[in-house]
Scaffold this active site. Structure first.
Site, PDB file in Angstrom:
ATOM      1  CG  ASP A 178      -1.431  -2.263   8.065  1.00 22.92           C
ATOM      2  OD1 ASP A 178      -2.488  -2.178   8.731  1.00 22.92           O
ATOM      3  OD2 ASP A 178      -1.240  -1.635   7.005  1.00 22.92           O
ATOM      4  CD1 TRP A 227      -2.798   1.421   0.503  1.00 19.35           C
ATOM      5  CD2 TRP A 227      -2.100   1.840   2.572  1.00 19.35           C
ATOM      6  NE1 TRP A 227      -3.586   2.424   1.021  1.00 19.35           N
ATOM      7  CE2 TRP A 227      -3.174   2.693   2.288  1.00 19.35           C
ATOM      8  CE3 TRP A 227      -1.498   1.933   3.839  1.00 19.35           C
ATOM      9  CZ2 TRP A 227      -3.667   3.627   3.208  1.00 19.35           C
ATOM     10  CZ3 TRP A 227      -1.985   2.837   4.750  1.00 19.35           C
ATOM     11  CH2 TRP A 227      -3.055   3.681   4.431  1.00 19.35           C
ATOM     12  CE  LYS A 246      -9.527  -0.967   3.740  1.00 13.67           C
ATOM     13  NZ  LYS A 246      -9.402  -0.167   2.561  1.00 13.67           N
TER      14      LYS A 246
HETATM   15  C1  LMR Z   1      -6.866   1.130  -0.722  1.00 12.50           C
HETATM   16  O1  LMR Z   1      -5.746   0.623  -0.669  1.00 12.50           O
HETATM   17  O2  LMR Z   1      -7.456   1.342  -1.789  1.00 12.50           O
HETATM   18  C2  LMR Z   1      -7.579   1.487   0.557  1.00 12.50           C
HETATM   19  O3  LMR Z   1      -6.831   1.062   1.644  1.00 12.50           O
HETATM   20  C3  LMR Z   1      -7.995   2.897   0.614  1.00 12.50           C
HETATM   21  C4  LMR Z   1      -6.853   3.867   0.749  1.00 12.50           C
HETATM   22  O4  LMR Z   1      -6.954   4.730   1.623  1.00 12.50           O
HETATM   23  O5  LMR Z   1      -5.881   3.807   0.005  1.00 12.50           O
END
Ligand code: LMR
Length: 428
Positions: free
Chosen positions: A233, A152, A269
């Site tokens: 996480d 992420w 989520k």
């Molecule tokens: C995502 O990865 O799309 C979600 O966790 C929302 C975000 O805030 O990025």
């Protein structure tokens, strides 16, 4: 910005303009929210939004979980509720319930008083609080935090903002759409003592690929023998497999192994409380005669950091979460909601793979059903993604990550046909 106010001398002006806004460069749009805005602005009625990881029902609509609706009604009808400030570390009922959820109700860490918890602004706030705490108290020179590649993308920003040195460990093998476990372990085995290892407990964001039970055991043993600190996480407990206890098994394993660890927990989520920003930070000490003192000192410093950052956390979402977590009936309803959400996503994975295989789309598509959770790392290239957007009005992250929740029985065939089209055209 540069004009003088009436009566202001140039001397004053110089001192006022020591900071020049002209030096502030334009930031790029956020890779997720910038794209979501572009999709929302697209007038095409058949567009498909696969950008943000937020659950959608089979009609493509956001879903308020039935368990959450019931909790909201209970809260609304509660004549005794107030909007007073929460304690600095958050609502005690919430943090205790969050702790039981993430560590397991019979956790030895809870029984032995080895854990302390702080309510945060969702999982991102917990990551930030953890990063801030580490950057303040880690020895100098500051050891690095190792983050999976890919991940992420906000992980890199959150820890970069608090000046933790960032290193990456390999996680993904493009050639086989699988986990690069050897690469990951080689990097962890070479990490200097005291390094932080960021691990995603389940439903890895970005790849949808999770370690097996035996792989988690190897990671735990390496972390312990190398003197590393795991930072979990956990944004998808219950959302990946549909089972809360299946999705926290990695954390439970580490605690059972007596490893000191940190957890950032999100309820965005799994309770669908995205915009309410409900989360929790947990520190779990390794068992030792000094552990209680350690936990007390850590908790005191976390409270100090929290006070200076957000003073006290917000109340509404934590109340909703507490009502669900503390009521046996609502908890059971919630488990059903989790099965609904994870089950629908698993169905979409099966359907997408089936469609692509029926179309004989060049390539292999087995990884779509082997991945788990909100995201699929499709293996599509940036060129494919650009074509999907320009020709088909289908939006996903540039590296081919899609939010599976954006697919439903109404758009899945169109999505498969679009993939088939761009894959064939770009290979020709
Ligand atoms: C995502 O990865 O799309 C979600 O966790 C929302 C975000 O805030 O990025």
């Amino acid at each position: 910005m540069s004009s003088l106010l009436p009566g202001q001398s140039s001397m004053t002006r110089e001192s006022v303009t020591a900071f020049s806004v002209d030096l502030v460069p334009q930031a790029p749009p956020d890779s997720h929210y910038g794209l979501r805005a572009a999709c929302r602005a697209d007038p095409e009625p058949n567009k498909i939004d696969l950008v943000i990881g937020a659950y959608r029902d089979d009609n493509g609509r956001p879903w308020i979980l039935p368990a959450v609706r019931k909790a909201e009604k209970i809260l609304y009808d509660d004549g005794d509720r107030t909007n007073e400030y929460l304690p600095i570390r958050g609502m005690p009922e919430f943090t205790s319930a969050a702790q039981r959820l993430i560590l397991g109700p019979n956790s030895i860490a809870i029984q032995e008083g080895l854990a302390c918890s702080v309510q945060t602004i969702s999982g991102t706030g917990a990551l930030h609080l953890g990063g801030l705490f580490l950057s303040k108290f880690l020895p100098r020179p500051t050891p690095p935090i190792y983050i999976s590649s890919p991940t992420w993308d906000n992980h890199v920003r959150v820890f970069g903002n608090v000046s933790l040195p960032i290193r990456r460990y390999p996680y993904y093998l493009k050639s086989s759409n699988s986990i690069d476990f050897d690469g990951m372990m080689a990097t962890l085995a070479a990490a200097t003592r005291g390094s932080i290892i960021l691990l995603q407990a389940c439903a890895h964001n970005h790849t949808g690929l999770d370690l097996s039970g035996s792989q988690w055991l190897v990671v735990a043993q390496t972390i312990r023998s190398r003197g590393l600190l795991p930072f979990f996480d956990c944004a998808y407990q219950g959302f990946a497999s549909g089972s809360l206890s299946q999705d926290n098994r990695a954390i439970r394993l580490f605690v059972e192994q007596g490893i000191e660890l940190i957890i950032a927990q999100s309820f965005a989520k799994n309770l669908g409380l995205y915009g309410q920003r409900v989360g929790c930070f947990h520190f779990v000490a390794a068992p030792s005669p000094e552990a209680h003192g350690t936990v007390a000192r850590v908790a005191s410093q976390l409270a100090l950091l929290q006070r200076s950052e957000i003073s006290t956390p917000p109340i509404y979402g934590a109340r909703i979460a507490s009502i669900v977590l503390e009521s046996p009936q609502l908890f059971a309803d919630w488990e059903e909601d989790l099965r609904t959400m994870s089950g629908r996503i698993i169905d979409m994975r099966t359907a997408l793979r089936h469609e692509l295989e029926e179309l004989k789309t060049p390539g292999y598509w087995n990884h779509i059903t082997e991945q788990i959770g909100m995201f699929s790392f499709t293996g599509l290239s940036e060129e494919h993604v650009a074509e999907l957007k320009s020709k088909w009005h289908i939006y996903m992250l540039a590296d081919g990550r899609v939010s599976m929740a954006g697919l439903n029985w109404g758009n899945i065939k169109r999505f498969a046909h679009a993939i088939d089209d761009v894959v064939r055209r770009l290979q020709a």
